[in-house]
Design an enzyme around this catalytic site. Sequence first.
Site, PDB file in Angstrom:
ATOM      1  N   SER A   1     -10.391   0.206   6.587  1.00 58.83           N
ATOM      2  CA  SER A   1      -9.639   0.249   5.334  1.00 58.83           C
ATOM      3  C   SER A   1      -9.086  -1.079   4.858  1.00 58.83           C
ATOM      4  CB  SER A   1      -8.480   1.243   5.451  1.00 58.83           C
ATOM      5  OG  SER A   1      -8.975   2.563   5.446  1.00 58.83           O
TER       6      SER A   1
ATOM      7  N   SER B   1      -9.464   2.171   2.486  1.00 58.51           N
ATOM      8  CA  SER B   1      -8.448   2.885   1.752  1.00 58.51           C
ATOM      9  C   SER B   1      -7.418   1.977   1.096  1.00 58.51           C
ATOM     10  CB  SER B   1      -7.715   3.836   2.707  1.00 58.51           C
ATOM     11  OG  SER B   1      -6.989   3.102   3.687  1.00 58.51           O
TER      12      SER B   1
ATOM     13  N   LYS C   1       0.851  -1.198   0.000  1.00 63.80           N
ATOM     14  CA  LYS C   1       0.000   0.000   0.000  1.00 63.80           C
ATOM     15  C   LYS C   1       0.882   1.242   0.000  1.00 63.80           C
ATOM     16  CE  LYS C   1      -3.863   2.076   2.601  1.00 63.80           C
ATOM     17  NZ  LYS C   1      -4.783   1.903   3.749  1.00 63.80           N
TER      18      LYS C   1
END
Lengths: 424, 424
Positions: free
Chosen positions: B154, B130, B61
């Site tokens: 997320s 996210s 990420k």
Amino acid sequence: MSCASQSAYRHIREYISRIAEYEPDIRAFAAYDAEDVHEQLSRIGETSEKTPLAGLALGVKDIIDALPYPTGSGSPLHRGTRPARDAAAVAQLRAAGAVVMGKTVTTEFAFFSPGPTRNPHDPARTPGGSSSGSAAAVAAGFIDAGLGSQTAASITRPASYCGVVGFKPSFGSYSLAGAGGLAPSFDTLGVLSKDVTTAAAIHSVLAGPVPAAPVSGAQPPLRIGLCQTPWWDQAQPATRDVMTLAEKAFSAGALVETIDLSAFAEGARLHAGIMAFEAAQTLAAELATQPEGLSPVLRAMLASGMKTDRADHRQNLRQAADLRDRIAGVFDRYDLLLAPAAPGEAPAGLDATGDPIFSRLWSLLHLPTITLPGFTGPAGMPVGIQLLAGLNQDEKLLSHALWAEKLLPVPARPPSLKKPEHLG
Amino acid sequence: MSCASQSAYRHIREYISRIAEYEPDIRAFAAYDAEDVHEQLSRIGETSEKTPLAGLALGVKDIIDALPYPTGSGSPLHRGTRPARDAAAVAQLRAAGAVVMGKTVTTEFAFFSPGPTRNPHDPARTPGGSSSGSAAAVAAGFIDAGLGSQTAASITRPASYCGVVGFKPSFGSYSLAGAGGLAPSFDTLGVLSKDVTTAAAIHSVLAGPVPAAPVSGAQPPLRIGLCQTPWWDQAQPATRDVMTLAEKAFSAGALVETIDLSAFAEGARLHAGIMAFEAAQTLAAELATQPEGLSPVLRAMLASGMKTDRADHRQNLRQAADLRDRIAGVFDRYDLLLAPAAPGEAPAGLDATGDPIFSRLWSLLHLPTITLPGFTGPAGMPVGIQLLAGLNQDEKLLSHALWAEKLLPVPARPPSLKKPEHLG
């Protein structure tokens, strides 16, 4: 430039010449760029003079990002690391008017292996660590305040050894964004400063997203618990004497009762165990790529963390949570605890930074703590005392510290250094 | 190169060609450098083949540092930020044999403002956020697993929307060093993966300073608490149906009882309040220098944090601690909780990432959680279920999840994408 700006300018000009004169002996700064300081001063007129920290001369511990400096973290492995922006705390202080004077020396990754900094009260003695440079720079009159950090004893101990105020807020109070950590269960930013008022002013800016009114009124506590801690056998005569003197000073205005925290004796072991386990996770990249670049003392701590069983680590975390629940009850009865800040005066030599034993429990418990100077030991070195309040009672602690500060002797200045002119 | 290395090489070669074919449609990667992947593959023969994650294709990420990529954090303000080294978690996974395939798309600073990623099951729908890119890349068959992070929802939500496994360990389990955070009271790294076994393998590497044996045995739980949560009125028919189906599937091997957590209804508000306050501290540097570079949705959250009184924030922290104490008792009776993972199927459109409501409480409570795929909703989109265990019972959760995984339907592949060859 207005009068207020000119006054801030003069104040910092004095620091600059003091740094030029004494820094070669003290070595408090990991990086210092007089041009950058002048550049900041030249912009003072552009910003509002109503900012709460206008003209405050700030040092930033070199595990915390601050432009235009690299973040060296006291390690050859991180030397020259360029941050893209200020750490959140530095940005907050700048926005409030602080002038970043430079990066202050940290021990290697804020653990034990010392940098070159000397104690301004005796250059043959350690300033303590890991916030060595911030404490020494305040004591030497180079800055008004320095950002520090504490995982075990890294604010309290150098404050005690250098004869300055050291304030560590409750765990989680200030943002760690842009600050290198070691053990996330304990890592906390805090302040080394010349007095409690300065620490309170910085706290008012960092303890939330927008500045609040700083604590300004000195409030006497009703009841103080005098806590020798389970490690009293490691307190040297200097520390024992200072605890007696503080008890006497505070008894004039508050009830001081001895309290027994022997039920918390496991705290130091739990702290060391959790710290080693987490530090070995934190430094995984350095361990994977350049383990030979880590000092033997750091490698030994990491090796101990790597040998810790995960089940034992979780048991440690559970016991730590239990102790946190239990300490809360103590603050139902006492406004403050009074405890030793360090085993004694700063030890001779620069190859170690002293013993963290008198802070491990409090760091484990996440409590706010403030170290106050004033007393000295048999060698004439500063010996601090530590005051603690309950979790998130930071403003209460500061208001009691303003009260306590007045009852303690005025701290002695480092004998070999001239008094800064602006301090009168 | 040995046979084992050749097999790892072939496996990743298939991913590379799949990425070349489908990434232009999915846009899961913030940065992808096929040459760097080949470079890592060329070094596979040099390292031990006994490493626990040998040949695992990993996405990272884009709030987490991984060389040689910049860390963009989904924000124009951080575009091109060059880290000096890998994040600790990335270093641990590399040392265990993982191959970093690239940086996966995050929403802006891991909050709500989405990146360009599309849901592989329907490119007109959000992948959730996210950890959008990690979830979509696993679903699309680009990687075996992606590092994600969760502050609110997320990991859980994109796992549910993309039909993959999402595992968030207990708060504090994996190192955040080198990972950008948002709210330190909640920020937790975790994993999006194709199956529970892969999540367990990664957990065995990240949950301590040295790899442990991964959880491998499927253990049936004795008692499961079916928890509709206080937000059940926001569960759409798809989620309601899936909860009924999961209850049926699990009742074959465990006692499933409905439990009422209405006493925890304040959890969502507390979570949102603490998160906003802390995020406004975390992003102080960006707020001070380039506030206009932040999205309106992020600025609105930060503004709410800036309006929160410090006393109210501390009251929120106290209430959160109370709820954490109270949830512990629930796990004396139940091995697992079964709860909704998201309100329903992934919403249509790419301008928002869905509602975090079904994760806020669990993130507040610091519990380990795993989202399992298998079910689909009326539009044919994946709808996950969420299983939770007590604090630091992560391995117990994983062993029960291995059991649960076998009782659920085999997840459907994205209809428009070919099955990866190596998946048989």
